[in-house]
Design a protein around this motif. Structure first.
Motif, mmCIF file in Angstrom:
data_model
loop_
_atom_site.group_PDB
_atom_site.id
_atom_site.type_symbol
_atom_site.label_atom_id
_atom_site.label_comp_id
_atom_site.label_asym_id
_atom_site.label_seq_id
_atom_site.Cartn_x
_atom_site.Cartn_y
_atom_site.Cartn_z
ATOM 1 N N PRO A 58 -3.785 20.978 -10.222
ATOM 2 C CA PRO A 58 -3.731 21.352 -8.808
ATOM 3 C C PRO A 58 -4.664 20.475 -7.961
ATOM 4 C CG PRO A 58 -3.950 23.311 -10.183
ATOM 5 C CD PRO A 58 -4.110 22.128 -11.096
ATOM 6 N N ASP A 59 -4.156 20.015 -6.840
ATOM 7 C CA ASP A 59 -4.902 19.208 -5.859
ATOM 8 C C ASP A 59 -5.158 17.761 -6.273
ATOM 9 O OD1 ASP A 59 -5.125 21.354 -4.015
ATOM 10 O OD2 ASP A 59 -6.870 22.128 -5.104
ATOM 11 N N LYS A 60 -4.715 17.371 -7.466
ATOM 12 C CA LYS A 60 -4.968 15.978 -7.882
ATOM 13 C C LYS A 60 -4.393 14.992 -6.861
ATOM 14 C CE LYS A 60 -3.996 12.626 -11.597
ATOM 15 N NZ LYS A 60 -2.824 11.839 -11.171
ATOM 16 N N GLY A 61 -3.166 15.226 -6.407
ATOM 17 C CA GLY A 61 -2.545 14.305 -5.459
ATOM 18 C C GLY A 61 -3.332 14.188 -4.162
ATOM 19 N N GLU A 62 -3.836 15.311 -3.687
ATOM 20 C CA GLU A 62 -4.615 15.283 -2.436
ATOM 21 C C GLU A 62 -5.979 14.622 -2.644
ATOM 22 O OE1 GLU A 62 -4.715 18.906 -0.190
ATOM 23 O OE2 GLU A 62 -6.331 18.140 1.107
ATOM 24 N N VAL A 63 -6.630 14.914 -3.771
ATOM 25 C CA VAL A 63 -7.930 14.285 -4.041
ATOM 26 C C VAL A 63 -7.767 12.762 -4.061
ATOM 27 C CG1 VAL A 63 -9.734 13.933 -5.778
ATOM 28 C CG2 VAL A 63 -8.882 16.249 -5.344
ATOM 29 N N LEU A 64 -6.753 12.267 -4.778
ATOM 30 C CA LEU A 64 -6.579 10.821 -4.901
ATOM 31 C C LEU A 64 -6.162 10.179 -3.577
ATOM 32 C CD1 LEU A 64 -7.047 11.418 -7.872
ATOM 33 C CD2 LEU A 64 -5.181 9.869 -8.427
ATOM 34 N N THR A 65 -5.339 10.879 -2.820
ATOM 35 C CA THR A 65 -4.929 10.338 -1.517
ATOM 36 C C THR A 65 -6.123 10.240 -0.570
ATOM 37 O OG1 THR A 65 -2.688 11.188 -1.760
ATOM 38 C CG2 THR A 65 -3.439 10.747 0.491
ATOM 39 N N ARG A 66 -6.933 11.301 -0.529
ATOM 40 C CA ARG A 66 -8.100 11.276 0.367
ATOM 41 C C ARG A 66 -9.133 10.253 -0.083
ATOM 42 N NH1 ARG A 66 -9.357 17.588 1.563
ATOM 43 N NH2 ARG A 66 -11.359 16.685 2.213
ATOM 44 N N LEU A 67 -9.294 10.124 -1.393
ATOM 45 C CA LEU A 67 -10.241 9.126 -1.912
ATOM 46 C C LEU A 67 -9.783 7.714 -1.556
ATOM 47 C CD1 LEU A 67 -12.821 8.641 -3.528
ATOM 48 C CD2 LEU A 67 -11.438 8.657 -5.627
ATOM 49 N N SER A 68 -8.494 7.467 -1.746
ATOM 50 C CA SER A 68 -7.945 6.153 -1.443
ATOM 51 C C SER A 68 -8.116 5.822 0.050
ATOM 52 C CB SER A 68 -6.468 6.138 -1.836
ATOM 53 O OG SER A 68 -5.959 4.834 -1.829
ATOM 54 N N ASP A 87 -0.387 11.322 9.146
ATOM 55 C CA ASP A 87 0.404 12.384 9.784
ATOM 56 C C ASP A 87 1.784 12.388 9.132
ATOM 57 O OD1 ASP A 87 1.250 14.394 11.393
ATOM 58 O OD2 ASP A 87 1.435 13.175 13.214
ATOM 59 N N VAL A 88 1.966 13.316 8.204
ATOM 60 C CA VAL A 88 3.140 13.338 7.329
ATOM 61 C C VAL A 88 3.732 14.747 7.301
ATOM 62 C CG1 VAL A 88 2.279 11.426 5.913
ATOM 63 C CG2 VAL A 88 1.674 13.794 5.316
ATOM 64 N N PRO A 89 4.933 14.918 6.749
ATOM 65 C CA PRO A 89 5.527 16.264 6.725
ATOM 66 C C PRO A 89 4.628 17.293 6.033
ATOM 67 C CG PRO A 89 7.156 14.621 6.091
ATOM 68 C CD PRO A 89 5.852 13.896 6.204
ATOM 69 N N ASP A 90 4.692 18.546 6.503
ATOM 70 C CA ASP A 90 3.861 19.618 5.946
ATOM 71 C C ASP A 90 3.976 19.741 4.432
ATOM 72 O OD1 ASP A 90 2.503 20.495 8.153
ATOM 73 O OD2 ASP A 90 4.068 21.929 8.779
ATOM 74 N N ALA A 91 5.186 19.521 3.903
ATOM 75 C CA ALA A 91 5.417 19.690 2.453
ATOM 76 C C ALA A 91 4.529 18.768 1.621
ATOM 77 C CB ALA A 91 6.882 19.437 2.121
ATOM 78 N N VAL A 92 4.075 17.652 2.208
ATOM 79 C CA VAL A 92 3.256 16.690 1.465
ATOM 80 C C VAL A 92 1.939 16.377 2.192
ATOM 81 C CG1 VAL A 92 5.179 15.617 0.213
ATOM 82 C CG2 VAL A 92 4.555 14.760 2.479
ATOM 83 N N ARG A 93 1.604 17.232 3.187
ATOM 84 C CA ARG A 93 0.393 16.959 3.970
ATOM 85 C C ARG A 93 -0.834 16.902 3.068
ATOM 86 N NH1 ARG A 93 0.037 16.575 9.035
ATOM 87 N NH2 ARG A 93 1.923 17.809 9.402
ATOM 88 N N GLY A 94 -1.659 15.870 3.278
ATOM 89 C CA GLY A 94 -2.870 15.712 2.476
ATOM 90 C C GLY A 94 -2.658 14.811 1.272
ATOM 91 N N ARG A 95 -1.432 14.717 0.805
ATOM 92 C CA ARG A 95 -1.207 13.897 -0.405
ATOM 93 C C ARG A 95 -0.168 12.799 -0.173
ATOM 94 N NH1 ARG A 95 3.137 15.702 -3.785
ATOM 95 N NH2 ARG A 95 4.069 17.623 -3.056
ATOM 96 N N ALA A 96 0.090 12.481 1.074
ATOM 97 C CA ALA A 96 1.020 11.397 1.380
ATOM 98 C C ALA A 96 0.474 10.553 2.527
ATOM 99 C CB ALA A 96 2.394 11.953 1.742
ATOM 100 N N VAL A 97 0.869 9.306 2.512
ATOM 101 C CA VAL A 97 0.449 8.362 3.549
ATOM 102 C C VAL A 97 1.657 7.540 3.983
ATOM 103 C CG1 VAL A 97 -1.171 6.518 4.136
ATOM 104 C CG2 VAL A 97 -1.781 8.145 2.358
ATOM 105 N N LEU A 98 1.806 7.405 5.284
ATOM 106 C CA LEU A 98 2.822 6.510 5.833
ATOM 107 C C LEU A 98 2.234 5.106 5.843
ATOM 108 C CD1 LEU A 98 5.696 6.728 7.135
ATOM 109 C CD2 LEU A 98 4.535 6.597 9.346
ATOM 110 N N VAL A 99 2.951 4.151 5.243
ATOM 111 C CA VAL A 99 2.416 2.796 5.122
ATOM 112 C C VAL A 99 3.396 1.767 5.665
ATOM 113 C CG1 VAL A 99 1.070 3.458 3.085
ATOM 114 C CG2 VAL A 99 3.313 2.350 2.775
ATOM 115 N N GLU A 100 2.829 0.598 5.945
ATOM 116 C CA GLU A 100 3.644 -0.527 6.367
ATOM 117 C C GLU A 100 4.356 -1.120 5.148
ATOM 118 O OE1 GLU A 100 1.174 -3.387 8.317
ATOM 119 O OE2 GLU A 100 2.745 -4.919 8.330
ATOM 120 N N ARG A 101 5.643 -1.326 5.272
ATOM 121 C CA ARG A 101 6.389 -1.933 4.161
ATOM 122 C C ARG A 101 6.100 -3.425 4.131
ATOM 123 N NH1 ARG A 101 12.101 0.349 2.596
ATOM 124 N NH2 ARG A 101 12.243 -0.459 0.486
#
Ligand code: PZK
Length: 297
Positions: A58-68, A87-101
Motif C-alpha cells: 500500500p502507498d508504494k506508488g505514491e511514495v515513489l512518485t513523490r520521491l521522484s 494534476d492527474v485524475p482522482d483514480a491515480v492522484r498522488g501516484r501519477a505524473v503528466l509528462v512531456e513525450r
C-alpha cells in the motif's frame, strides 16, 4: 494483470512495465491520443527475484512518485526534466505524473559509486566494469575510486539488460550525445549521494533514462527511487557481503525463508506475502521518503 485494467476516462493505455503503466491523454476535441504528452502511473506492485508479486505494498506508488518529483526538483539546476504536472485524475492522484513525450534514447544509463550486483559480477569476471579497469581486491559493497558510467541495453520486458561498453553507446547515439548522457548520469549520482549523505544514506548506483526535446537532453522516467537505485543505510555499510536492501529486505528474507515454502530455483511464482511483511515493507518505503526528503509522507 497490471492496472492496465484501470479505466481512466480521457486516457488510452499505451504500455505496462512490471510495476508502472503508461497512458496517452486523449485530445478533448478529436478523441485522438495526444502526441505530446504521456501519463506515467506508478502502481503499488512490487517485484522481487524477477517476479511481480501478487501482494501489493500500500502507498508504494505514491511514495515513489513523490520521491521522484522531489528529486527532479533537487536536480533542476543540473538537467531539465519531462514533468508537466501532478494534476492527474482522482483514480491515480498522488501516484501519477503528466509528462512531456520525448524521443527516448535507446540506452539504460547506469552510474555506480559502490561495487555490487551486475557491476561486481563483471568486475569478478574481468577486473573491469564497462571496460573501465578497477583496482584488484575489491569486494561486494566497496566504494569505487570514482563513480563509473556502466550503460546497458534496454532489454524487452522479461529479459535482462546487458552491459555494453561506452563505445557501443557512441555508435548508437553519437559521441557527443554519449558523452553528454555519461556526464549527466554521473552528475545525478554525485548529487544524489551528496543529498543522501546528509540523511545517513548511501546511494550505491542508479539507473536513469533520457529523452530528447529537439537537441536538448531531458531527464525522463522516474529518478533516484528505490526501484531505480540502491540505497543503503550508511551506519550498516560493511563491505565484504551483500548490503541489506533499504526497501525489499523483509520481502526477500521472507521469500527465501522456510516460512514461505517457496524456492527461488523452482521457477514457480512466489506466494502471497503475510500482512506483517507487507506492513514492514511499506514502512521502509515511507522511511526512505521521509529520511531523504526530510518531509512527512
Ligand atoms: C517512456 N518508458 C518506460 C515508464 C512504463 C514504461 N517522457 C517520455 N516520453 C516518451 N516515452 C517515455 C517517456 C517517459 N518517461 C518511458 N517508456 C516510454 C516506462 C513507465 C511505465 F510502462
Amino acid at each position: 494483470m497490471p492496472d492496465a485494467s484501470l479505466d481512466l476516462p480521457g486516457f488510452a493505455h499505451v504500455y505496462s512495465g512490471k510495476v508502472r503503466d503508461l497512458y496517452a491523454p486523449l485530445d478533448a476535441a478529436s478523441g485522438a491520443p495526444r502526441p505530446d504528452r504521456l501519463l506515467l502511473v506508478a502502481s503499488d506492485r512490487i517485484s522481487a527475484y524477477d517476479f511481480v508479486l501478487d501482494t501489493p505494498i500500500p502507498d508504494k506508488g505514491e511514495v515513489l512518485t513523490r520521491l521522484s518529483l522531489w528529486w527532479f526538483a533537487q536536480l533542476e539546476d543540473l538537467v531539465p526534466n519531462h514533468v508537466v504536472s501532478a494534476d492527474v485524475p482522482d483514480a491515480v492522484r498522488g501516484r501519477a505524473v503528466l509528462v512531456e513525450r520525448l524521443e527516448m534514447l535507446p540506452v539504460e544509463c547506469v552510474a555506480r559509486a559502490y561495487l555490487t550486483g551486475g557491476g561486481l559480477e563483471e568486475y569478478t569476471a574481468k577486473g573491469a566494469v564497462s571496460g573501465i579497469p578497477l583496482p584488484s581486491g575489491l569486494v561486494d559493497g566497496d566504494r569505487l575510486p570514482e563513480p563509473v558510467f556502466t550503460p546497458s541495453t534496454k532489454a524487452p520486458m522479461g529479459q535482462h539488460d546487458e552491459p555494453i561498453p561506452f563505445g557501443a553507446v557512441e555508435a548508437e547515439i553519437g559521441s557527443a550525445l554519449a558523452a553528454r548522457v555519461r556526464d549527466l548520469t554521473v552528475a545525478i549520482l554525485q548529487r544524489g549521494n551528496e543529498v543522501a549523505a546528509e540523511r545517513g544514506i548511501l546511494l550505491a548506483d542508479t539507473k536513469v533514462e533520457f529523452g530528447l526535446r529537439g537537441d536538448e537532453v531531458v531527464l525522463a522516467d522516474e529518478v533516484l527511487t528505490p526501484d531505480s537505485s540502491r540505497f543503503w543505510p550508511a551506519d550498516q555499510w560493511e563491505p565484504g557481503h551483500p548490503q541489506p536492501s533499504f526497501d525489499k529486505q523483509y520481502v526477500r528474507d521472507w521469500l527465501t525463508s522456510p516460512a514461505s515454502g517457496w524456492s527461488r530455483s523452482s521457477g514457480e511464482a512466489p506466494p502471497a506475502l503475510p500482512d506483517d511483511v507487507v506492513a514492514r515493507t511499506r514502512s521502509k518505503y515511507v522511511e526512505a521518503y521521509e529520511r531523504l526528503t526530510g518531509e512527512t509522507f
